[in-house]
Design a protein around this motif. Structure first.
Motif, PDB file in Angstrom:
ATOM      1  N   LYS A   1      25.572  28.749 -41.557  1.00  0.00           N
ATOM      2  CA  LYS A   1      24.553  29.157 -40.586  1.00  0.00           C
ATOM      3  C   LYS A   1      25.060  28.945 -39.163  1.00  0.00           C
ATOM      4  O   LYS A   1      24.918  29.821 -38.302  1.00  0.00           O
ATOM      5  CB  LYS A   1      23.267  28.364 -40.817  1.00  0.00           C
ATOM      6  CG  LYS A   1      22.121  28.760 -39.917  1.00  0.00           C
ATOM      7  CD  LYS A   1      20.863  27.982 -40.271  1.00  0.00           C
ATOM      8  CE  LYS A   1      19.720  28.368 -39.357  1.00  0.00           C
ATOM      9  NZ  LYS A   1      18.482  27.648 -39.689  1.00  0.00           N
ATOM     10  N   LEU A   2      25.672  27.789 -38.910  1.00  0.00           N
ATOM     11  CA  LEU A   2      26.210  27.490 -37.595  1.00  0.00           C
ATOM     12  C   LEU A   2      27.326  28.465 -37.238  1.00  0.00           C
ATOM     13  O   LEU A   2      27.383  28.972 -36.121  1.00  0.00           O
ATOM     14  CB  LEU A   2      26.705  26.050 -37.543  1.00  0.00           C
ATOM     15  CG  LEU A   2      27.262  25.572 -36.218  1.00  0.00           C
ATOM     16  CD1 LEU A   2      26.243  25.741 -35.100  1.00  0.00           C
ATOM     17  CD2 LEU A   2      27.710  24.116 -36.332  1.00  0.00           C
TER      18      LEU A   2
ATOM     19  N   LEU B   1      27.527  30.828 -33.938  1.00  0.00           N
ATOM     20  CA  LEU B   1      28.610  30.647 -32.977  1.00  0.00           C
ATOM     21  C   LEU B   1      29.468  31.901 -32.828  1.00  0.00           C
ATOM     22  O   LEU B   1      29.999  32.160 -31.753  1.00  0.00           O
ATOM     23  CB  LEU B   1      29.477  29.451 -33.361  1.00  0.00           C
ATOM     24  CG  LEU B   1      28.807  28.085 -33.260  1.00  0.00           C
ATOM     25  CD1 LEU B   1      29.714  27.007 -33.824  1.00  0.00           C
ATOM     26  CD2 LEU B   1      28.409  27.762 -31.830  1.00  0.00           C
ATOM     27  N   ARG B   2      29.594  32.692 -33.878  1.00  0.00           N
ATOM     28  CA  ARG B   2      30.404  33.922 -33.817  1.00  0.00           C
ATOM     29  C   ARG B   2      29.886  34.908 -32.785  1.00  0.00           C
ATOM     30  O   ARG B   2      30.632  35.748 -32.298  1.00  0.00           O
ATOM     31  CB  ARG B   2      30.412  34.615 -35.184  1.00  0.00           C
ATOM     32  CG  ARG B   2      31.491  34.171 -36.103  1.00  0.00           C
ATOM     33  CD  ARG B   2      31.655  35.160 -37.245  1.00  0.00           C
ATOM     34  NE  ARG B   2      30.376  35.607 -37.760  1.00  0.00           N
ATOM     35  CZ  ARG B   2      29.960  35.435 -39.004  1.00  0.00           C
ATOM     36  NH1 ARG B   2      30.700  34.823 -39.864  1.00  0.00           N
ATOM     37  NH2 ARG B   2      28.788  35.876 -39.389  1.00  0.00           N
ATOM     38  N   THR B   3      28.608  34.805 -32.443  1.00  0.00           N
ATOM     39  CA  THR B   3      28.003  35.756 -31.499  1.00  0.00           C
ATOM     40  C   THR B   3      28.204  35.336 -30.049  1.00  0.00           C
ATOM     41  O   THR B   3      27.799  36.054 -29.146  1.00  0.00           O
ATOM     42  CB  THR B   3      26.494  35.910 -31.764  1.00  0.00           C
ATOM     43  OG1 THR B   3      25.843  34.661 -31.495  1.00  0.00           O
ATOM     44  CG2 THR B   3      26.229  36.321 -33.206  1.00  0.00           C
ATOM     45  N   LEU B   4      28.823  34.181 -29.810  1.00  0.00           N
ATOM     46  CA  LEU B   4      28.915  33.617 -28.463  1.00  0.00           C
ATOM     47  C   LEU B   4      30.303  33.739 -27.862  1.00  0.00           C
ATOM     48  O   LEU B   4      31.301  33.676 -28.561  1.00  0.00           O
ATOM     49  CB  LEU B   4      28.554  32.136 -28.494  1.00  0.00           C
ATOM     50  CG  LEU B   4      27.207  31.783 -29.086  1.00  0.00           C
ATOM     51  CD1 LEU B   4      27.071  30.295 -29.187  1.00  0.00           C
ATOM     52  CD2 LEU B   4      26.098  32.386 -28.256  1.00  0.00           C
TER      53      LEU B   4
ATOM     54  N   SER C   1      17.608  32.036 -30.587  1.00  0.00           N
ATOM     55  CA  SER C   1      17.864  30.719 -31.152  1.00  0.00           C
ATOM     56  C   SER C   1      18.502  29.780 -30.131  1.00  0.00           C
ATOM     57  O   SER C   1      19.007  30.222 -29.097  1.00  0.00           O
ATOM     58  CB  SER C   1      18.781  30.841 -32.374  1.00  0.00           C
ATOM     59  OG  SER C   1      20.005  31.433 -32.006  1.00  0.00           O
ATOM     60  N   SER C   2      18.461  28.505 -30.459  1.00  0.00           N
ATOM     61  CA  SER C   2      19.114  27.468 -29.659  1.00  0.00           C
ATOM     62  C   SER C   2      19.788  26.494 -30.611  1.00  0.00           C
ATOM     63  O   SER C   2      19.302  26.263 -31.721  1.00  0.00           O
ATOM     64  CB  SER C   2      18.099  26.707 -28.805  1.00  0.00           C
ATOM     65  OG  SER C   2      17.492  27.566 -27.873  1.00  0.00           O
ATOM     66  N   VAL C   3      20.907  25.928 -30.170  1.00  0.00           N
ATOM     67  CA  VAL C   3      21.643  24.964 -30.981  1.00  0.00           C
ATOM     68  C   VAL C   3      22.124  23.842 -30.081  1.00  0.00           C
ATOM     69  O   VAL C   3      22.559  24.071 -28.950  1.00  0.00           O
ATOM     70  CB  VAL C   3      22.847  25.624 -31.688  1.00  0.00           C
ATOM     71  CG1 VAL C   3      23.721  24.585 -32.371  1.00  0.00           C
ATOM     72  CG2 VAL C   3      22.392  26.652 -32.698  1.00  0.00           C
TER      73      VAL C   3
ATOM     74  N   GLU D   1      26.654  16.317 -35.928  1.00  0.00           N
ATOM     75  CA  GLU D   1      25.276  16.704 -36.208  1.00  0.00           C
ATOM     76  C   GLU D   1      24.966  18.013 -35.506  1.00  0.00           C
ATOM     77  O   GLU D   1      25.421  18.239 -34.385  1.00  0.00           O
ATOM     78  CB  GLU D   1      24.323  15.616 -35.719  1.00  0.00           C
ATOM     79  CG  GLU D   1      22.860  15.913 -35.986  1.00  0.00           C
ATOM     80  CD  GLU D   1      21.944  14.770 -35.582  1.00  0.00           C
ATOM     81  OE1 GLU D   1      22.030  13.708 -36.215  1.00  0.00           O
ATOM     82  OE2 GLU D   1      21.184  14.953 -34.621  1.00  0.00           O
ATOM     83  N   ALA D   2      24.195  18.853 -36.167  1.00  0.00           N
ATOM     84  CA  ALA D   2      23.773  20.131 -35.579  1.00  0.00           C
ATOM     85  C   ALA D   2      22.261  20.248 -35.690  1.00  0.00           C
ATOM     86  O   ALA D   2      21.687  19.951 -36.736  1.00  0.00           O
ATOM     87  CB  ALA D   2      24.441  21.295 -36.303  1.00  0.00           C
ATOM     88  N   ARG D   3      21.643  20.656 -34.590  1.00  0.00           N
ATOM     89  CA  ARG D   3      20.201  20.912 -34.579  1.00  0.00           C
ATOM     90  C   ARG D   3      19.981  22.360 -34.173  1.00  0.00           C
ATOM     91  O   ARG D   3      20.538  22.816 -33.183  1.00  0.00           O
ATOM     92  CB  ARG D   3      19.489  19.962 -33.625  1.00  0.00           C
ATOM     93  CG  ARG D   3      19.596  18.524 -34.108  1.00  0.00           C
ATOM     94  CD  ARG D   3      18.821  17.595 -33.214  1.00  0.00           C
ATOM     95  NE  ARG D   3      18.976  16.252 -33.686  1.00  0.00           N
ATOM     96  CZ  ARG D   3      18.008  15.556 -34.299  1.00  0.00           C
ATOM     97  NH1 ARG D   3      16.831  16.109 -34.482  1.00  0.00           N
ATOM     98  NH2 ARG D   3      18.231  14.333 -34.703  1.00  0.00           N
ATOM     99  N   PHE D   4      19.148  23.069 -34.956  1.00  0.00           N
ATOM    100  CA  PHE D   4      18.884  24.483 -34.747  1.00  0.00           C
ATOM    101  C   PHE D   4      17.415  24.691 -34.428  1.00  0.00           C
ATOM    102  O   PHE D   4      16.555  24.034 -35.000  1.00  0.00           O
ATOM    103  CB  PHE D   4      19.153  25.284 -36.037  1.00  0.00           C
ATOM    104  CG  PHE D   4      20.529  25.158 -36.591  1.00  0.00           C
ATOM    105  CD1 PHE D   4      21.493  26.114 -36.307  1.00  0.00           C
ATOM    106  CD2 PHE D   4      20.870  24.102 -37.429  1.00  0.00           C
ATOM    107  CE1 PHE D   4      22.754  26.010 -36.834  1.00  0.00           C
ATOM    108  CE2 PHE D   4      22.134  23.996 -37.968  1.00  0.00           C
ATOM    109  CZ  PHE D   4      23.086  24.959 -37.669  1.00  0.00           C
TER     110      PHE D   4
END
Length: 136
Positions: free
Chosen positions: A8-9, A13-16, A75-77, A120-123
């Motif tokens: 998912k991450l 990230l691929r779009t940025l 979205s935000s991460v 850690e990742a927060r979505f």
């Protein structure tokens, strides 16, 4: 990170092209700066290039904790991680890309490779049909 979260991450990230990387300075202040992001395979580690004499490198040398964040209309991460760097020419050259030329006009000379292992990742996602973010 669980494989599902890594996937998912990676998709996000691929779009940025750019993310904000935050470090801690010598007075314990948080300092953020935009950094170019180029995604290939992703296994929980991100790579960035910066001048060897830059503040981000001196901050990482003193304190390895970093935050990487981005937000879009959907979205935000927020990612927390541990950073390290190397000035090894082969490592730097392996991650070099032409989008970095404005920030690193000498190319791989004088550049350091920053490696961030994500802890850690927060979505957050905008609910479908929402017209914008709310909050204070």
């Amino acid at each position: 990170m669980a494989a599902e979260n890594v996937e998912k991450l990676h998709a996000l990230l691929r779009t940025l092209d750019t993310v904000m990387v935050t470090t801690v300075d010598d007075q314990n202040r948080l300092i953020s700066r935009p950094m170019a992001l180029r995604m290939g395979d992703f296994g929980g580690t991100l790579f960035f290039l910066a001048p060897t004499n830059s503040r981000i490198i001196s901050h990482i040398a003193a304190r390895s904790a970093v935050n990487i964040s981005f937000t879009s209309a959907n979205s935000s991460v927020s990612l927390t991680g541990t950073a390290d760097f190397t000035t090894n020419y082969n490592s730097v050259a392996e991650h070099w890309h032409s989008m970095l030329a404005p920030w690193l006009p000498r190319g791989t000379t004088g550049a350091a490779l920053i490696e961030v292992t994500i802890d850690e990742a927060r979505f957050w996602s905008v609910p479908h049909g929402s017209t914008g973010a709310t909050g204070a």
